[in-house]
Design a protein around this motif. Structure first.
Motif, short mmCIF file in Angstrom:
data_model
loop_
_atom_site.label_atom_id
_atom_site.label_comp_id
_atom_site.label_asym_id
_atom_site.label_seq_id
_atom_site.Cartn_x
_atom_site.Cartn_y
_atom_site.Cartn_z
N SER A 222 0.83 -1.20 0.00
CA SER A 222 0.00 0.00 0.00
C SER A 222 0.87 1.25 0.00
CB SER A 222 -0.93 0.03 1.22
OG SER A 222 -0.21 0.26 2.42
N GLY A 223 0.30 2.31 -0.55
CA GLY A 223 0.91 3.63 -0.49
C GLY A 223 0.03 4.50 0.39
N VAL A 224 0.66 5.28 1.26
CA VAL A 224 -0.08 6.05 2.26
C VAL A 224 0.15 7.53 2.06
CG1 VAL A 224 -0.42 6.47 4.73
CG2 VAL A 224 0.14 4.16 3.93
N ILE A 225 -0.93 8.28 1.90
CA ILE A 225 -0.86 9.74 1.85
C ILE A 225 -1.57 10.27 3.08
CG2 ILE A 225 -1.66 11.80 0.63
CD1 ILE A 225 -1.28 10.27 -1.98
N SER A 226 -0.85 11.04 3.88
CA SER A 226 -1.40 11.62 5.10
C SER A 226 -1.09 13.10 5.13
CB SER A 226 -0.80 10.93 6.33
OG SER A 226 -1.36 11.44 7.53
N SER A 227 -2.11 13.90 5.45
CA SER A 227 -1.97 15.36 5.43
C SER A 227 -1.45 15.84 4.07
CB SER A 227 -1.03 15.83 6.56
OG SER A 227 -1.57 15.49 7.82
N GLY A 228 -1.87 15.16 3.02
CA GLY A 228 -1.52 15.55 1.67
C GLY A 228 -0.13 15.16 1.23
N ARG A 229 0.61 14.42 2.08
CA ARG A 229 1.99 14.06 1.74
C ARG A 229 2.16 12.53 1.73
NH1 ARG A 229 5.97 17.92 2.07
NH2 ARG A 229 5.30 19.99 2.76
N LEU A 230 2.92 12.05 0.77
CA LEU A 230 3.24 10.63 0.71
C LEU A 230 4.14 10.28 1.89
CD1 LEU A 230 3.09 7.99 -0.95
CD2 LEU A 230 5.16 8.74 -2.12
N GLN A 231 3.76 9.24 2.62
CA GLN A 231 4.51 8.82 3.79
C GLN A 231 5.37 7.61 3.44
OE1 GLN A 231 4.28 10.76 6.61
NE2 GLN A 231 2.91 12.00 5.33
N ARG A 232 6.69 7.77 3.57
CA ARG A 232 7.60 6.67 3.23
C ARG A 232 8.16 5.98 4.48
NH1 ARG A 232 8.82 10.74 -0.60
NH2 ARG A 232 8.32 10.09 -2.73
N GLY A 233 8.11 6.64 5.62
CA GLY A 233 8.67 6.07 6.83
C GLY A 233 10.17 6.24 6.91
N ALA A 234 10.75 5.68 7.98
CA ALA A 234 12.18 5.88 8.24
C ALA A 234 13.06 5.24 7.18
CB ALA A 234 12.52 5.31 9.62
N GLN A 235 12.69 4.07 6.69
CA GLN A 235 13.52 3.36 5.71
C GLN A 235 12.83 3.17 4.37
OE1 GLN A 235 16.62 2.83 6.48
NE2 GLN A 235 16.32 3.50 8.60
N GLY A 236 11.70 3.83 4.19
CA GLY A 236 11.04 3.79 2.89
C GLY A 236 10.08 2.63 2.68
N ILE A 237 9.73 1.91 3.74
CA ILE A 237 8.82 0.77 3.54
C ILE A 237 7.47 0.96 4.22
CG2 ILE A 237 10.71 -0.87 3.20
CD1 ILE A 237 10.06 -1.94 6.02
N ALA A 238 7.11 2.20 4.53
CA ALA A 238 5.78 2.46 5.07
C ALA A 238 4.73 1.92 4.11
CB ALA A 238 5.59 3.96 5.29
N GLY A 239 3.72 1.26 4.65
CA GLY A 239 2.66 0.71 3.82
C GLY A 239 2.88 -0.72 3.38
N ASP A 240 3.94 -1.37 3.86
CA ASP A 240 4.24 -2.75 3.44
C ASP A 240 3.35 -3.74 4.19
OD1 ASP A 240 5.40 -4.92 2.24
OD2 ASP A 240 7.25 -4.86 3.42
N ILE A 241 2.05 -3.67 3.90
CA ILE A 241 1.08 -4.48 4.65
C ILE A 241 1.09 -5.95 4.22
CG2 ILE A 241 -0.44 -2.51 5.05
CD1 ILE A 241 -2.26 -3.61 2.81
N GLY A 242 1.73 -6.26 3.11
CA GLY A 242 1.73 -7.64 2.61
C GLY A 242 2.40 -8.63 3.55
N HIS A 243 3.23 -8.11 4.45
CA HIS A 243 3.96 -9.01 5.34
C HIS A 243 3.55 -8.84 6.80
CE1 HIS A 243 6.22 -10.47 1.99
NE2 HIS A 243 6.38 -9.21 1.60
N VAL A 244 2.29 -8.39 6.97
CA VAL A 244 1.66 -8.41 8.29
C VAL A 244 1.04 -9.78 8.47
CG1 VAL A 244 -0.19 -7.43 9.69
CG2 VAL A 244 1.21 -5.93 8.25
N GLN A 245 1.22 -10.35 9.65
CA GLN A 245 0.70 -11.70 9.89
C GLN A 245 -0.82 -11.67 10.09
OE1 GLN A 245 1.57 -14.24 13.57
NE2 GLN A 245 2.93 -15.18 12.06
N VAL A 246 -1.49 -12.64 9.47
CA VAL A 246 -2.94 -12.76 9.55
C VAL A 246 -3.27 -14.09 10.22
CG1 VAL A 246 -5.08 -12.85 8.23
CG2 VAL A 246 -3.21 -11.40 7.46
N ALA A 247 -4.23 -14.07 11.13
CA ALA A 247 -4.54 -15.25 11.93
C ALA A 247 -4.87 -16.47 11.07
CB ALA A 247 -5.70 -14.94 12.88
#
Length: 397
Positions: A222-247
């Motif tokens: 995912s790509g995240v825009i907050s307050s009108g700005r693209l959010q990349r995070g500290a290392q550029g992987i903000a939005g990497d929801i594909g590797h969140v664990q699902v029950a």
């Protein structure tokens, strides 16, 4: 009052800062600009003249007169320069030249394997750019920036891909440095999902300050825009929801080395894998989409469940980020409402009512054009920034 007094490459004119007020395209008079900025009309006139000399601002007609000669109005001249936008996918590439408003002037698409390596792919891009510029009768010196999207993690500050799983030979490769040996303009590189978020917002939701773009294809991100700005995070992987664990995915291995990742459960290949286990002849995510469109019940149910799994992760994202729009894109989005219905089912029932009261969960409007439009926005935002305008003005000093 807007403070635009900082100096620029135009000496003390501050024209690059004044331009930020004009780049929205709304015509304004010198008097209006003086009122907004608090600067003297003579100062405004000097700065407008500097921008007109660069071709970035042009007269757009006269305003209503209160007596005497009607005052002239000025606005961004979008045709003054062009940018190059490249969407480099796993097995395809789309290249476009746009003006400074993002309007596509010329485009070409070609099958190309990202695994061929950076020099082969970027050589094609440079040659194709020359062809495309000639086709639309624009010169290389009119090109002011290049935006590139790639299917892997990117260290945005350097433009170098970092451990991209499907891009052999690209790890830490200096993409901007290599391209600038051939096209001497600023080069911006980002992850494909980030630029899709930029493209979707520009195309369909220009007033949305808080937006998520979710790409569901071979992978999920995912790509995240907050307050009108693209959010990349500290290392550029903000939005990497594909590797969140699902029950529901406990024990299912993921190519990242972990188990139970959303991507291992709800991506196109994962859905196809589960359908094969159920005895259905399907090889890829595209095959799954075809089955859904033909009304296959098992495929529809599998896609709906994938939507629920994605919704489980997005419920957390809704609480953390509180977006007003979640746009679903990528190849699996072609399954349409069956996928999105699963996402909505979970997000709307498990999130706080205040968070979902005005939340739109929709299929991407920009669709397959989201990435190339976003790459264009990436280049335009840089080219029209104060620093970008200063850089354009420097050679003229």
């Amino acid at each position: 009052m807007v403070d635009i007094s900082r100096g620029s490459a135009l000496g003390t004119s501050g024209a690059s800062e004044l331009f930020q007020l004009l780049r929205d395209g709304r015509p304004r008079t010198r008097a209006e600009l003086a009122t907004v900025t608090g600067l003297a009309r003579s100062t405004i006139a000097t700065r407008v003249d500097s921008l007109m000399a660069l071709g970035l601002v042009s007269p757009v007609g006269d305003a209503l007169s209160t007596g005497g000669r009607p005052p002239s109005r000025f606005a961004l001249n979008p045709s003054a320069r062009v940018v190059l936008a490249a969407d480099l996918g796993a097995s395809h590439a789309t290249l476009a030249v746009t003006d400074l408003s993002g309007t596509v002037l010329g485009e070409l698409r070609e099958a190309i394997d990202i695994a061929s390596g950076p020099e082969a792919v970027l050589s094609w891009m440079v040659e194709a750019a020359t062809t495309l510029l000639a086709r639309i009768d624009r010169d290389h010196d009119e090109l002011v920036a290049i935006g590139i999207g790639v299917p892997g993690p990117v260290e945005h500050s350097t433009g170098r891909p970092v451990n991209p799983p499907i891009m052999p030979g690209w790890d830490r490769f200096d993409v901007p440095g290599w391209v600038q040996q051939h096209l001497q303009v600023p080069v911006l590189v980002d992850n494909d999902v980030n630029i899709m978020a930029l493209g979707e917002r520009a195309f369909a939701w220009p007033n949305a300050e808080h937006l998520m773009f979710v790409k569901i294809a071979t992978g999920i991100g995912s790509g995240v825009i907050s307050s009108g700005r693209l959010q990349r995070g500290a290392q550029g992987i903000a939005g990497d929801i594909g590797h969140v664990q699902v029950a529901r995915g406990v024990g299912i291995p993921c190519h990242c080395g972990n188990r139970g990742c959303l991507e291992a459960l709800a991506s196109g290949p994962a859905i196809a894998r589960d359908l094969r286990k159920a005895g259905i002849d399907v090889a890829t995510g595209s095959d799954v989409v075809d089955l859904v469109k033909r009304g296959n019940i098992e495929a529809i149910q599998a896609v709906r469940q994938a939507g629920r799994d994605i919704g489980e992760v997005l419920t957390t994202a809704v609480s953390l980020i509180n977006p007003s729009v979640i746009a679903i894109g990528g190849s699996m989005a072609r399954a349409g409402e069956h996928l999105i219905a699963g996402v909505r089912e979970i997000v709307y029932t498990r999130s706080m009512p205040l968070a979902t009261e005005h939340l739109a969960i929709v299929q991407s409007s920009a669709a397959e054009n989201a990435a190339v439009l976003g790459a264009s926005m990436l280049a335009i935002h840089h080219a029209l920034s104060p620093e970008g305008i200063d850089a354009l003005a420097t050679p003229a000093r």
